[in-house]
Design an enzyme around this catalytic site. Structure first.
Site, PDB file in Angstrom:
ATOM      1  N   HIS A 193      30.678  -3.213 -24.768  1.00 34.19           N
ATOM      2  CA  HIS A 193      31.751  -5.055 -25.678  1.00 34.19           C
ATOM      3  C   HIS A 193      32.514  -4.412 -26.132  1.00 34.19           C
ATOM      4  O   HIS A 193      32.189  -3.315 -27.630  1.00 34.19           O
ATOM      5  CB  HIS A 193      29.851  -5.876 -25.297  1.00 34.19           C
ATOM      6  N   ASP A 239      14.276  -8.946 -18.602  1.00 31.56           N
ATOM      7  CA  ASP A 239      15.001  -8.368 -17.731  1.00 31.56           C
ATOM      8  C   ASP A 239      14.857  -6.780 -19.074  1.00 31.56           C
ATOM      9  O   ASP A 239      15.811  -6.862 -19.780  1.00 31.56           O
ATOM     10  CB  ASP A 239      16.753  -9.103 -18.338  1.00 31.56           C
ATOM     11  N   ASP A 276      30.622  -4.115 -29.393  1.00 27.53           N
ATOM     12  CA  ASP A 276      29.778  -1.838 -29.306  1.00 27.53           C
ATOM     13  C   ASP A 276      30.599  -0.902 -30.321  1.00 27.53           C
ATOM     14  O   ASP A 276      29.961  -0.381 -30.904  1.00 27.53           O
ATOM     15  CB  ASP A 276      29.560  -1.999 -27.935  1.00 27.53           C
TER      16      ASP A 276
END
Length: 448
Positions: free
Chosen positions: A99, A305, A102
């Site tokens: 991303h 998740d 990041d």
């Protein structure tokens, strides 16, 4: 160097007890006409591997990475990139994914953020030019910052929509500069909490317009990578618009976008949607929409998740079976969207985790390839649907009948006999192939 005590990770065979060696992933081994490296196209996720610090809702971070100790955003970002490429090279992966936030922290303004991104894109490009590692895909983070509290492309605030569009524009510029093979959209905040305050029609139309503008801009700048959408039913948003493969495909078809997108499917997202991973892969493949995957696994005892590294051999076999049946990856690959557990805070745990995941999918590849080569499951399926190869069944299949003809047929043939589905036999077959593959695995590197 950040991993001084760790050398190159090499294949040593099934009998190796070296924790820094592959037991089953041999990148140069041919399986079904291609090497494992060509089939699997492994990628490392920048965010979980180099940004994450182990923080959870109940506690502070436990992972104190040397590359994240610097304070200036660009100094820290460059150190992180150096650590990342050292890791990529030692692990031997051909790809990575990220991303925008990041690779460098956001600045105080959007303009400053873009300046940072431009500098880091140039830095990454230089590193890629002296490395074998390439960019599988990049994306824009449009879910972490409070500005996205109501969504990004589905936000009720047009200013947020414009901000998100600017981020995607920059993301596509970066994708073009770095030669990304794909560009991903994950709509973590694209959905709603309650219909009481939601104009769903407007949000879906705005979302489709957002995607259309991205397609148009990519064409304008000459970016020819594959657009991917990553479905997820919930988390962080209660009702996400890209719930699963079928929902996402229906959305793309409804708004005339299907020709421009494929899907990036994640195993743990399938679990959250109440599906098996192979179900999602099959649905995507049936619509020629299977693009890439995020390899991980969830914990069936937990409702969120968990993004664990994939170690379930059986699941990997079934996933690779679907991928190979669909013709394999073209621009996509296997990105490890997975994180080491919070107590696994040592730097070397990053290697152990990726080695385990890569070995798991190597086994999955070999077993799936053998199942397909031997047509081990085909006979039962052919026998099960045999009634559609002749007589009234063939007429149904070819669309040469109607309700009146079928009713007349049923009146004359009302003594019906069904055949067994043979689930247990098929599962035993998969088990046999899996166990045989493990038994036959070369014990050492010199064995082929």
């Amino acid at each position: 160097m950040f991993f001084r005590n760790i050398g190159m990770i090499e294949y040593e065979g099934a009998d190796s007890e070296n924790p820094y060696a592959f037991k089953y992933y041999n990148p140069d081994e041919f399986v079904g006409g291609k090497t494992m490296k060509e089939h699997l196209r492994f990628a490392v996720a920048y965010w979980h591997t180099f940004d994450a610090d182990g923080k959870d809702p109940f506690g502070d971070g436990t992972m104190f990475r040397a590359w994240n100790r610097l304070t200036h955003p660009l100094d820290k970002a460059k150190a992180r990139a150096e650590a990342a490429f050292e890791f990529f090279e030692k692990l031997g992966v051909p790809y990575f994914c990220f991303h925008d936030v990041d690779i460098v922290d956001e600045g105080a303004t959007l303009r400053e953020t873009f300046t940072y991104l431009d500098q880091m894109s140039s830095f990454l490009k230089e590193m890629m030019e002296t490395s074998h590692v390439q960019l599988l895909w990049n994306t824009a983070n449009m879910f972490t910052h409070p500005r996205y509290v109501h969504g990004a492309a589905t936000s009720c605030n047009a200013d947020v929509y414009a901000y998100a569009a600017a981020k995607v524009k920059k993301g596509l510029d970066i994708a073009k500069e770095l030669g990304a093979e794909n560009y991903v959209f994950w709509g973590g905040r694209e959905g709603y909490e309650t219909l009481l305050n939601t104009d769903m029609k407007l949000e879906l139309e705005n979302l489709s317009s957002f995607y259309r503008m991205a397609v148009e801009y990519a064409r304008e700048i000459g970016f020819d990578g594959q657009f991917l959408i990553e479905p997820k039913p919930k988390e962080p948003t209660k009702h996400q618009y890209d719930f699963d493969a079928a929902t996402t495909i229906a959305f793309l078809e409804t708004y005339g976008l299907k020709d421009h997108f494929k899907l990036n499917l994640e195993a743990n997202h399938a679990t959250l949607a109440g599906h098996t991973f192979e179900h999602e892969l099959r649905v995507a493949a049936l619509h020629d929409m299977l693009g890439s995957i995020d390899a991980n696994q969830g914990d069936l005892l937990l409702g969120w998740d968990t993004d664990e590294f994939p170690t379930d051999l059986y699941s990997a076999v079934l996933a690779m079976y679907e991928i190979l049946k669909a013709g394999g990856f073209k621009t996509g690959g296997i990105n490890f969207d997975a994180k080491v557990r919070r107590p696994s805070f040592a730097d070397e745990d990053l290697f152990h985790a990726h080695i385990a995941g890569m070995d798991t999918y190597a086994v999955g590849l070999k077993v799936a390839s053998r199942l397909l080569e031997d047509k081990a499951l085909d006979q039962v399926i052919e026998e099960r649907y045999e009634s559609y190869t002749k007589g009234i069944g063939l007429e149904i299949k070819e669309g040469r009948t109607d309700l009146k003809k079928l009713a007349a047929y049923a009146l004359e043939n009302d003594h019906i006999e069904n055949q067994s589905g043979r689930q247990e036999r098929l599962k035993a077959t998969v088990n046999r192939y899996l166990l045989n593959a493990l038994r036959e695995a070369p014990a050492g590197k010199e064995t082929h």
